[in-house]
Design an enzyme around this catalytic site. Structure first.
Site, mmCIF file in Angstrom:
data_model
loop_
_atom_site.group_PDB
_atom_site.id
_atom_site.type_symbol
_atom_site.label_atom_id
_atom_site.label_comp_id
_atom_site.label_asym_id
_atom_site.label_seq_id
_atom_site.Cartn_x
_atom_site.Cartn_y
_atom_site.Cartn_z
ATOM 1 N N GLY A 78 0.842 -1.187 0.000
ATOM 2 C CA GLY A 78 0.000 0.000 0.000
ATOM 3 C C GLY A 78 0.875 1.235 0.000
ATOM 4 N N VAL A 79 0.278 2.398 0.279
ATOM 5 C CA VAL A 79 1.051 3.640 0.190
ATOM 6 C C VAL A 79 2.223 3.660 1.164
ATOM 7 C CG1 VAL A 79 -0.823 5.054 -0.747
ATOM 8 C CG2 VAL A 79 -0.530 4.888 1.734
ATOM 9 N N SER A 107 -5.284 1.119 0.675
ATOM 10 C CA SER A 107 -4.877 2.416 0.129
ATOM 11 C C SER A 107 -5.570 2.685 -1.200
ATOM 12 C CB SER A 107 -3.363 2.454 -0.073
ATOM 13 O OG SER A 107 -2.683 2.239 1.140
ATOM 14 N N ALA A 110 -9.269 4.309 -0.747
ATOM 15 C CA ALA A 110 -9.535 5.619 -0.141
ATOM 16 C C ALA A 110 -10.208 6.541 -1.153
ATOM 17 C CB ALA A 110 -8.235 6.232 0.368
ATOM 18 N N GLU A 177 -14.445 17.589 4.839
ATOM 19 C CA GLU A 177 -15.133 16.402 5.351
ATOM 20 C C GLU A 177 -15.528 16.624 6.800
ATOM 21 O OE1 GLU A 177 -13.867 12.474 3.838
ATOM 22 O OE2 GLU A 177 -12.032 13.482 3.222
ATOM 23 N N ASP A 280 -2.187 -9.453 10.621
ATOM 24 C CA ASP A 280 -1.089 -10.420 10.688
ATOM 25 C C ASP A 280 0.089 -9.921 11.524
ATOM 26 O OD1 ASP A 280 -2.748 -11.721 8.969
ATOM 27 O OD2 ASP A 280 -1.462 -11.558 7.207
ATOM 28 N N HIS A 301 -17.213 3.469 10.229
ATOM 29 C CA HIS A 301 -17.558 4.562 9.302
ATOM 30 C C HIS A 301 -19.081 4.665 9.208
ATOM 31 C CE1 HIS A 301 -17.774 7.081 5.743
ATOM 32 N NE2 HIS A 301 -16.464 7.298 5.854
ATOM 33 N N ARG A 342 -16.706 10.872 13.063
ATOM 34 C CA ARG A 342 -17.311 9.641 12.550
ATOM 35 C C ARG A 342 -17.987 8.802 13.625
ATOM 36 N NH1 ARG A 342 -12.559 7.790 8.245
ATOM 37 N NH2 ARG A 342 -13.226 9.183 6.576
ATOM 38 N N HIS A 403 -14.261 0.254 9.526
ATOM 39 C CA HIS A 403 -13.523 0.967 8.489
ATOM 40 C C HIS A 403 -12.033 1.085 8.767
ATOM 41 C CE1 HIS A 403 -12.787 3.719 5.227
ATOM 42 N NE2 HIS A 403 -12.426 4.702 6.041
ATOM 43 N N ARG A 438 -10.172 8.403 14.231
ATOM 44 C CA ARG A 438 -9.416 9.098 13.191
ATOM 45 C C ARG A 438 -10.217 10.206 12.521
ATOM 46 N NH1 ARG A 438 -9.005 8.516 7.734
ATOM 47 N NH2 ARG A 438 -10.016 6.472 7.624
#
Length: 532
Positions: A78-79, A107, A110, A177, A280, A301, A342, A403, A438
């Site tokens: 991912g990123v 990622s 999103a 947001e 993991d 979410h 959220r 989420h 978050r």
């Protein structure tokens, strides 16, 4: 066996120098600068020499076993994993593992965007928004670093080729947001994660010193005693053990290891995450005695598209509400402020569903221009059409879904775990940025900032120069320093205040791997469930 795995097999148990050269030849390039540093090669040789059977864990029924040596092994594509690789010099050999395929990472999913400090005056407001959303349980040091690094991160993404939306004057366009006091989110339509991740993946594939092994799953880490300090041996990570889809076991010896393998959504019946994300790294950390933190901080979410079909829940981006979409009850009336944090909005939806004895509430786009819906939110528009809903004409059914995971492997400001040689970044890690909940669109930014810091620290440890220099100071200065001091004091005060008032929370439950509470186990708190 796939082509990549065949190449892994060809490396066999050759000496470290030979294996590193083979990695370069696999990319049809083998100049001297693709070789690992002499110090790192010696470190890898020491690890291989000390391994023997003592470092060999269970083979998990592997049909074959092969050794690979590299300077850095990164678990996850991912990123966080990709950006770490891009911030390492070409003199280091890097191996990256993808549990399934490189495009099956959160990622890529999103939607809303990536936060950035809008201007100099936005430091304190951005900080306060992050603290407020996180119930002031954030680690202030990490929040500060993330915000001050944000502008350089966005500039580098643009340099890498990421195409953010711009206004008519050519300046970055920002959206807003929930829980943000102002627009500060860069975006690319409603597929920002795909745009950033795909671009970074393309850049990584151009690097001759990086090798990606898909469908290769980490099973355990390799550890050995580090005798750097006399009479004070310390356990050190020496790489990982993994297996391929063909049953081949790999021992990957590395000078430095990064866990960037995502969250725990695959353990939930309704989640926006890919099912392969099953915590993991957290499970291995628990076995190895590596520190974990806030394992019960799981974000729900508010808006996923309601469906009775099995599989991953489709997210309806929070930026939809930021641009005017509203939540409605069964009678078509608004019942909450959609731009609260959220966990607050999710709790309001659960209460409304309980009051109406329904399985969902509705999200209306009636206040939004049609061209904004089909343009900015084109992907969401098309997906809803596939499900039989035209969001330009009617509200859609939405329901909360698991989420994001705010807890994970505890790391410091450089993404280092408490085991030497081992780092963690992205959703796998807990650096304290997000606190208990978050703030929207902080995840991509946090992943990139702390993956880059991991790369810089690895370079220091391996004695090489990072390709991208740090452009922000390690500590806030000037007006930011004054704001930082005030915000840290406020966070401490709020934390003590919440503790004194006994902020209502649901006690954490423990669940085994691949299980979770049912959808009816709903709570108004972001403190939900422990799954490692």
């Amino acid at each position: 066996m796939s082509e990549k795995n065949e190449k892994a097999g060809e490396m066999g148990a050759a000496p470290a120098e030979t294996m590193i050269a083979d990695t370069a030849r696999a990319h049809a390039i083998a100049p001297a600068e693709t070789m690992a540093s002499a110090a790192a090669r010696a470190h890898i040789d020491d690890a291989r020499e000390s391994a023997g059977h003592r470092l060999q864990p269970e083979c998990y029924g592997a049909a074959e076993a092969h050794d690979i040596a590299c300077d850095v092994v990164i678990i996850g594509c991912g990123v966080a994993g990709l950006y770490c690789a891009l911030n390492l010099p070409s003199t280091l050999s890097v191996v990256m593992l993808a549990k399934t395929t490189v495009d099956e990472c959160d990622s890529m999913l999103a939607q809303g965007g990536i936060c950035v400090q809008h201007d100099d005056a936005d430091y304190a407001p951005f900080f306060e928004d992050t603290l407020r959303a996180g119930h002031y349980e954030n680690r202030c040091e990490s929040v500060d670093l993330m915000i001050r690094a944000s502008r350089s991160i966005i500039s580098d993404l643009v340099k890498q080729g990421v195409d953010f939306e711009r206004d008519q004057a050519g300046n970055l366009r920002y959206t807003r947001e929930g829980a943000h006091s102002r627009p500060r989110i860069c975006f690319h339509s409603d597929i920002t994660g795909n745009e950033i991740t795909s671009t970074l993946l393309a850049r990584v594939r151009e690097l001759p010193n990086v090798r990606i092994l898909e469908r290769t799953c980490m099973d355990e880490i390799l550890v050995a005693q580090d005798d750097v300090k006399p009479h004070q041996p310390q356990t050190r990570c020496r790489g990982v053990v993994a297996h391929t889809a063909d049953g081949v076991q790999l021992r990957i010896f590395a000078g430095q290891t990064l866990w960037a393998c995502g969250g725990i959504g695959g353990t939930y019946p309704r989640s926006t995450n890919f099912p392969s994300l099953t915590g993991d790294a957290c499970a291995i950390a628990a076995r190895q005695g590596i520190a974990l933190e806030h394992m019960d901080y799981v974000q729900i979410h508010p808006t996923s598209l309601y469906s009775t079909r099995p599989g991953r829940a489709f997210l309806i981006s929070e930026s939809c509400r930021g641009e005017g979409a509203v939540l409605l009850d069964a009678n078509g009336n608004r019942f909450t402020d959609e731009l609260q944090p959220r966990d607050v909005v999710s709790a309001a939806i659960y209460r409304q569903m309980a009051a109406e004895s329904t399985d969902f509430v509705r999200l209306s786009f009636a206040n939004m221009p049609k061209d904004e819906i089909t343009g900015h939110f084109g992907n969401i528009y098309q997906r809803c059409l596939e499900e039989g809903f035209d969001i330009t004409r009617e509200p859609i059914p939405v329901v909360p879904a698991q989420h994001y995971f705010m807890g994970g492997v505890r790391v410091d400001r450089n993404s280092a775990t408490d085991m030497p040689g081992l780092y963690a970044a992205g959703e796998t890690s807990c650096n304290g940025v997000h606190g208990k909940n978050r703030l929207a669109s902080n995840s991509l930014l946090e992943s990139l900032v702390f993956a880059q810091r991991a790369a810089w620290d690895m370079c220091r440890k391996l004695g090489v120069e990072a390709p991208v220099a740090q452009t922000y100071p390690e500590q806030p200065c000037g007006a930011d320093a004054q704001a930082y001091k005030r915000l840290c004091a406020e966070a401490e005060r709020k934390t003590h205040e919440n503790a004194a008032q006994g902020e209502p929370q649901t006690a954490a439950q423990t669940c085994p791997q691949n299980s979770s509470p049912s959808d009816t186990d709903r709570t108004a708190s972001s403190k939900e469930v422990v799954c490692a």
